[in-house]
Write an enzyme that holds these catalytic residues in place. Sequence first.
Site, mmCIF file in Angstrom:
data_model
loop_
_atom_site.group_PDB
_atom_site.id
_atom_site.type_symbol
_atom_site.label_atom_id
_atom_site.label_comp_id
_atom_site.label_asym_id
_atom_site.label_seq_id
_atom_site.Cartn_x
_atom_site.Cartn_y
_atom_site.Cartn_z
ATOM 1 C CG ASP A 6 49.783 60.308 55.421
ATOM 2 O OD1 ASP A 6 50.238 59.132 55.264
ATOM 3 O OD2 ASP A 6 50.165 61.091 56.107
ATOM 4 C CG HIS A 51 50.979 53.498 60.532
ATOM 5 N ND1 HIS A 51 51.609 52.199 60.184
ATOM 6 C CD2 HIS A 51 50.302 53.932 59.818
ATOM 7 C CE1 HIS A 51 51.394 52.393 58.592
ATOM 8 N NE2 HIS A 51 50.335 53.520 58.458
ATOM 9 C CG ASP A 101 53.460 58.631 53.448
ATOM 10 O OD1 ASP A 101 54.601 58.602 53.248
ATOM 11 O OD2 ASP A 101 52.595 57.726 54.048
ATOM 12 C CE1 TYR A 150 50.203 56.026 51.101
ATOM 13 C CE2 TYR A 150 50.318 58.437 50.202
ATOM 14 C CZ TYR A 150 50.210 57.655 51.407
ATOM 15 O OH TYR A 150 49.994 58.141 52.547
ATOM 16 C CB VAL A 163 47.633 57.556 61.715
ATOM 17 C CG1 VAL A 163 45.959 56.757 62.044
ATOM 18 C CG2 VAL A 163 48.584 56.928 62.779
ATOM 19 C CG ASN A 210 55.391 55.182 55.276
ATOM 20 O OD1 ASN A 210 54.878 56.236 55.684
ATOM 21 N ND2 ASN A 210 54.954 54.176 54.788
#
Length: 469
Positions: free
Chosen positions: A169, A330, A198, A201, A358, A235
């Site tokens: 992320d 989440h 991820d 973004y 997360v 996602n």
Amino acid sequence: MAKIGTSSRVAAAIVAVLGFVLSLAVVCNGGKTSSFVRKVEKTVDMPLDSDVFKVPPGYNAPQQVHITQGDQLGKAVLVSWVTVEEPGSNTVLYWSAYSKKQKSEGKVTTYKFYNYTSGYIHHTTIRNLKFNTKYYYVVGIGHTERQFWFITPPEVGPDVPYTFGLIGDLGQSFDSNKTLTHYELNPQKGQAVLFVGDLSYADNYPNHDNVRWDTWGRFTERSVAYQPWIWTAGNHEIDFAPEIGETKPFKPYTHRYHVPYKASGSTAPFWYSIKRASAYIIVLSSYSAYGKYTPQYKWLEQELPKVNRSETPWLIVLMHSPWYNSYNYHYMEGETMRVMYEPWFVKYKVDVVFAGHVHAYERSERISNVAYNIVNGICIPVKDQSAPVYITIGDGGNLEGLATNMTEPQPAYSAYREASFGHATFDIKNRTHAYYGWHRNQDGYAVTADSMWFFNRYYHPVDDSTSAQ
């Protein structure tokens, strides 16, 4: 009266069995919730004119250079880059200190997303490399050439030491830059990054502004041009935006970030496996169909029995959405996938599962929750030394900020949790031992905020829990 007596004995037996099960259950008295208090401040993306986004000088200079493993064994490297003014050469020139210069030809692709048109995206696979060898490579032949290097992994074997970095992320905020810098300066020196999803973004911007895919590629080049990052789709890679006419999921991601999925018999780039040193790494997709009879299910069902632990004793799984998560973000999003695949993870003794999603850090004890069958009520995780440790490391530093709200009390399966940005390393020593360390960005480069000695589930399956339960 006889019937009543029999019923009483049966009831008593049931109560005794349930009591025994619950005595094993992990229900309370959790591990450690860190007392470290990070300064609360808004996470902000770096502006487009930041130096880390700088376009390399020269006509048609290659940019966003990145590499990943190009086959299943580690004897190939997949080199990718982008040119802007024209396609230019697809050739990669490469050599080692012990070999003459060679060339490999690749392919170029482009895509459109709403009002954005990509540059020319090149993918070239260099094959038949020697293990444990430093190679130099050049892209941009014919215009502005740029030179980089990488080191191939050692030959696959059970006692081959190897150090993986772990990032998830990431995004492209000021905190993201701190995370990547912290990883680069970690004296543990990761040799490849296991990236749990991820990336850019870009989808957080109006119309999924794909310029932010380009800036992210330039930002991460300083690491990923020199060591492979093993990609997992999250996602934020879906980029499904029917409101602007974009109905093909994963379009930017699949054009930009290729992986060697066909080498492991996969039919899609979202789930695949590689071997590297003494590790067998399985990448799964939380956002592709994974129910029974689906391609991912059938692939994993056939893949797990192929893992030869006498060759690659360390079995590592990467995914994006965590199965065990005690934050209020989440929450239980990974539950349906857990129900499908957790029995397999226990059966095949997966050592560790890394996830993101997360935006915080958490490490579990070895637990499983495979007994529950809807009607029996046995739905609490229990200690299980055949189960993996689950680690959530979605703390790379993206603009959405930290997940600071945790469930209370901390469940006992949760060994350590903290809402801070950071990265980790997984340092395999031999077939029996690996040292894992998580590094928060605020600490010195050599400091581990959380650590654990992993004992291999196949060769050394002794209790390696770190919290009193």
